[in-house]
Every structure is written in C-alpha cells, then in structure tokens.
Design an enzyme around this catalytic site. Structure first.
Site, mmCIF file in Angstrom:
data_model
loop_
_atom_site.group_PDB
_atom_site.id
_atom_site.type_symbol
_atom_site.label_atom_id
_atom_site.label_comp_id
_atom_site.label_asym_id
_atom_site.label_seq_id
_atom_site.Cartn_x
_atom_site.Cartn_y
_atom_site.Cartn_z
ATOM 1 N N ASP A 56 -10.469 7.341 12.060
ATOM 2 C CA ASP A 56 -9.611 6.202 12.389
ATOM 3 C C ASP A 56 -8.307 6.642 13.049
ATOM 4 O O ASP A 56 -7.959 7.820 13.051
ATOM 5 C CB ASP A 56 -9.326 5.374 11.129
ATOM 6 C CG ASP A 56 -9.191 6.238 9.873
ATOM 7 O OD1 ASP A 56 -8.736 7.387 9.990
ATOM 8 O OD2 ASP A 56 -9.546 5.766 8.786
ATOM 9 N N HIS A 91 -11.343 1.289 0.052
ATOM 10 C CA HIS A 91 -11.704 1.375 1.478
ATOM 11 C C HIS A 91 -12.186 2.787 1.823
ATOM 12 O O HIS A 91 -11.784 3.771 1.187
ATOM 13 C CB HIS A 91 -10.560 0.918 2.397
ATOM 14 C CG HIS A 91 -9.373 1.812 2.481
ATOM 15 N ND1 HIS A 91 -8.076 1.356 2.486
ATOM 16 C CD2 HIS A 91 -9.270 3.164 2.586
ATOM 17 C CE1 HIS A 91 -7.247 2.366 2.593
ATOM 18 N NE2 HIS A 91 -7.946 3.492 2.649
ATOM 19 N N GLU A 151 -11.619 -2.197 5.100
ATOM 20 C CA GLU A 151 -10.879 -2.766 3.977
ATOM 21 C C GLU A 151 -11.744 -3.765 3.197
ATOM 22 O O GLU A 151 -12.663 -4.376 3.762
ATOM 23 C CB GLU A 151 -9.636 -3.501 4.501
ATOM 24 C CG GLU A 151 -8.612 -2.603 5.194
ATOM 25 C CD GLU A 151 -7.674 -1.902 4.205
ATOM 26 O OE1 GLU A 151 -8.129 -1.507 3.116
ATOM 27 O OE2 GLU A 151 -6.480 -1.744 4.544
ATOM 28 N N ASN A 206 -7.917 0.841 -3.059
ATOM 29 C CA ASN A 206 -8.642 -0.439 -3.055
ATOM 30 C C ASN A 206 -10.113 -0.261 -2.673
ATOM 31 O O ASN A 206 -10.820 -1.237 -2.441
ATOM 32 C CB ASN A 206 -7.961 -1.441 -2.114
ATOM 33 C CG ASN A 206 -7.991 -0.995 -0.654
ATOM 34 O OD1 ASN A 206 -8.632 -0.005 -0.307
ATOM 35 N ND2 ASN A 206 -7.296 -1.725 0.202
HETATM 36 C C1 F6R Z 1 -7.949 8.254 6.598
HETATM 37 C C2 F6R Z 1 -8.959 7.379 5.975
HETATM 38 C C3 F6R Z 1 -8.642 6.665 4.709
HETATM 39 C C4 F6R Z 1 -8.107 7.604 3.612
HETATM 40 C C5 F6R Z 1 -7.722 6.805 2.378
HETATM 41 C C6 F6R Z 1 -7.145 7.666 1.285
HETATM 42 O O1 F6R Z 1 -8.476 8.829 7.765
HETATM 43 O O2 F6R Z 1 -10.014 7.222 6.516
HETATM 44 O O3 F6R Z 1 -9.785 6.012 4.240
HETATM 45 O O4 F6R Z 1 -9.086 8.551 3.298
HETATM 46 O O5 F6R Z 1 -6.780 5.832 2.721
HETATM 47 O O6 F6R Z 1 -5.910 8.174 1.705
HETATM 48 P P1 F6R Z 1 -5.122 9.249 0.849
HETATM 49 O O7 F6R Z 1 -5.907 10.498 0.890
HETATM 50 O O8 F6R Z 1 -3.799 9.358 1.554
HETATM 51 O O9 F6R Z 1 -5.011 8.684 -0.536
#
Ligand code: F6R
Length: 241
Positions: free
Chosen positions: A67, A138, A143, A136
């Site tokens: 992303d 995702h 989301e 959450n």
């Molecule tokens: C980022 C991504 C997100 C993160 C998720 C957890 O490229 O795809 O799904 O893996 O938001 O983020 P952290 O590791 O910062 O808790």
C-alpha cells in the site's frame, strides 16, 4: 494456519528474515510482497543483517509493497516508498526497476490501481507475501466494513489507522493522509504463501478474532482462514491466552 510463537519480537524478526533469505536462495527470482508499519522494523533490520552476512543476491528478486498513501509522491517524507528505501532497498542489490510500488500521487488513481494489478500478474503473482495486522483487523489497508474490495483500490483510512501512522508524519495527525491505495483482498489471497506477523499486547484482540472468529468483512484478516498456506508469527505479548 500454522501458528508460530516467539518469546521476543527480536526472535520473530530473525526467524522471518531467515525464512525470506532461504526462499531467495531456493528461488532467486522470488516475487516478494512487503508491508510497512512499526511491526516490520525489526524484521527489516534482521533481513539487512542476514542478507549481508549470507551475501544474498537480490538482483533477480522482485517486490510489491501492499500500500501507499494518496497524495504523497514516491519517496517524499512520510511515504511508504521512502520507508522501504530506508529500511531495505538501500541495503540490498535489488534493481530499482524490480521494485513494484503504488504511486499515490498519480493523476489517475484508478488507472494506477489497474496498472499495479497488471504488474503483479505480469510478474507471475506473488510467491511470498508478508503482512502485518491493524488493531482493527485490517490487512494491507483493507479496512473493516460491510464489504471488501477484491483488487487494488483507493480506500479511506479509518481514524484508528490514521492515528497508527502518525509516526511517519512527525507525529502530526493532521498531516496523515485520509486515503491510501491498497492491494485488495483477492490480490492478497492469490499470493502463494502468506506470513502474517504481529507483536505486542495491542494486537491480541485482532489476532484472537483472526484465528478463532467467524470469517467476516468486519475483521478482514479472518479471510486468511481460507488460504491454504498461511503462517502466523506472534511474539508472546501478541498471543491470545
Ligand atoms: C502497512 C500495512 C498495514 C500494517 C498494519 C499494522 O503496509 O499494510 O496493514 O501492517 O497497519 O501496522 P503496525 O505494524 O504499524 O502496527
């Protein structure tokens, strides 16, 4: 799903780095899907170290990141592209042209999403996709909600997700973009093998529902229960009791 639990996040990071380097050794033209965020920082540090120690050749590896933020130019401060350059690409001999990335500053974002799907398909699909998980539930930026998008798409980020990304924008929530481009659920599910990593107590509720809960668009990671080759790597703090 195979669940691997590690006492410490550093041990998890080392084990995952070894898995990736072993995979490149076996298949030098590996197509690797990669996450950003806080969780993978230790993993990228371990990957840099192990790659250097073992003299890993990245010249035929191709990567696709999950992303990118909308409205952020590739490589601009805060962009996931800049994060990846810093955390991995500068440290290995991957050719710049082999790095697949979404351009959140593209004039036509729908066309950009289509281009990305085609680039992944042209590369032969993703062999090994590494994921984190949001509090959450995702994955990528898919989301929770009443529905999910199959392919790479433009998505509005939920408040908790924006808050979780403050660190990349100097801690200033107002600077965190409200939208991103993300691989879709089918893009993710088509990867031949998936490793999801989660560390820290804050991830326990999402991890618990991912592993044990009903499959629901309200917790996108539950769809991983349907994939035939998923490894969930947890540190002790992120493991449900
Ligand atoms: C980022 C991504 C997100 C993160 C998720 C957890 O490229 O795809 O799904 O893996 O938001 O983020 P952290 O590791 O910062 O808790």
């Amino acid at each position: 799903m195979i669940i691997q639990t590690f006492e410490y996040d550093t041990a998890l990071a080392g084990a995952l780095a070894t898995r990736v380097i072993d995979a490149i050794d076996r298949q030098p033209n590996l197509v690797l899907g990669l996450p950003t965020g806080r969780t993978p920082l230790l993993f990228y540090a371990a990957l840099r170290d192990e790659s250097r120690a073992r003299g890993t050749d990245w010249s035929r590896v191709r990567t696709f990141n999950l992303d990118e933020f909308v409205g952020v130019a590739p490589g601009a401060p805060g962009s996931y592209r800049a994060y990846m350059q810093r955390e991995l690409f500068d440290a290995v001999n991957i050719p710049p042209a082999a790095v697949g990335f979404l351009d959140g500053s593209a004039a036509d974002l729908d066309a950009e999403c289509g281009r990305y799907e085609r680039a992944i398909a042209t590369a032969g699909g993703i062999d090994l996709l590494i994921l984190g998980i949001g509090t959450n539930g995702h994955i990528g930026f898919n989301e929770p909600g009443p529905g999910l998008q199959p392919h790479t798409h433009r998505v509005g980020l939920l408040p908790a997700t924006r808050a979780g990304n403050r660190a990349w924008f100097g801690g200033d929530l107002d600077r965190v973009p409200g939208e991103a481009l993300s691989m879709g659920m089918a893009t993710i599910m088509h990867a031949r093998a998936i490793v999801l990593m989660a560390t820290g107590a804050g991830k326990v509720p999402a991890v618990e529902r991912m592993l044990r809960g009903p499959i629901t668009t309200e917790l996108p990671a539950t769809f991983l229960q349907l994939h035939r080759d998923v490894t969930v790597m947890l540190d002790r703090a992120a493991s449900p009791r």
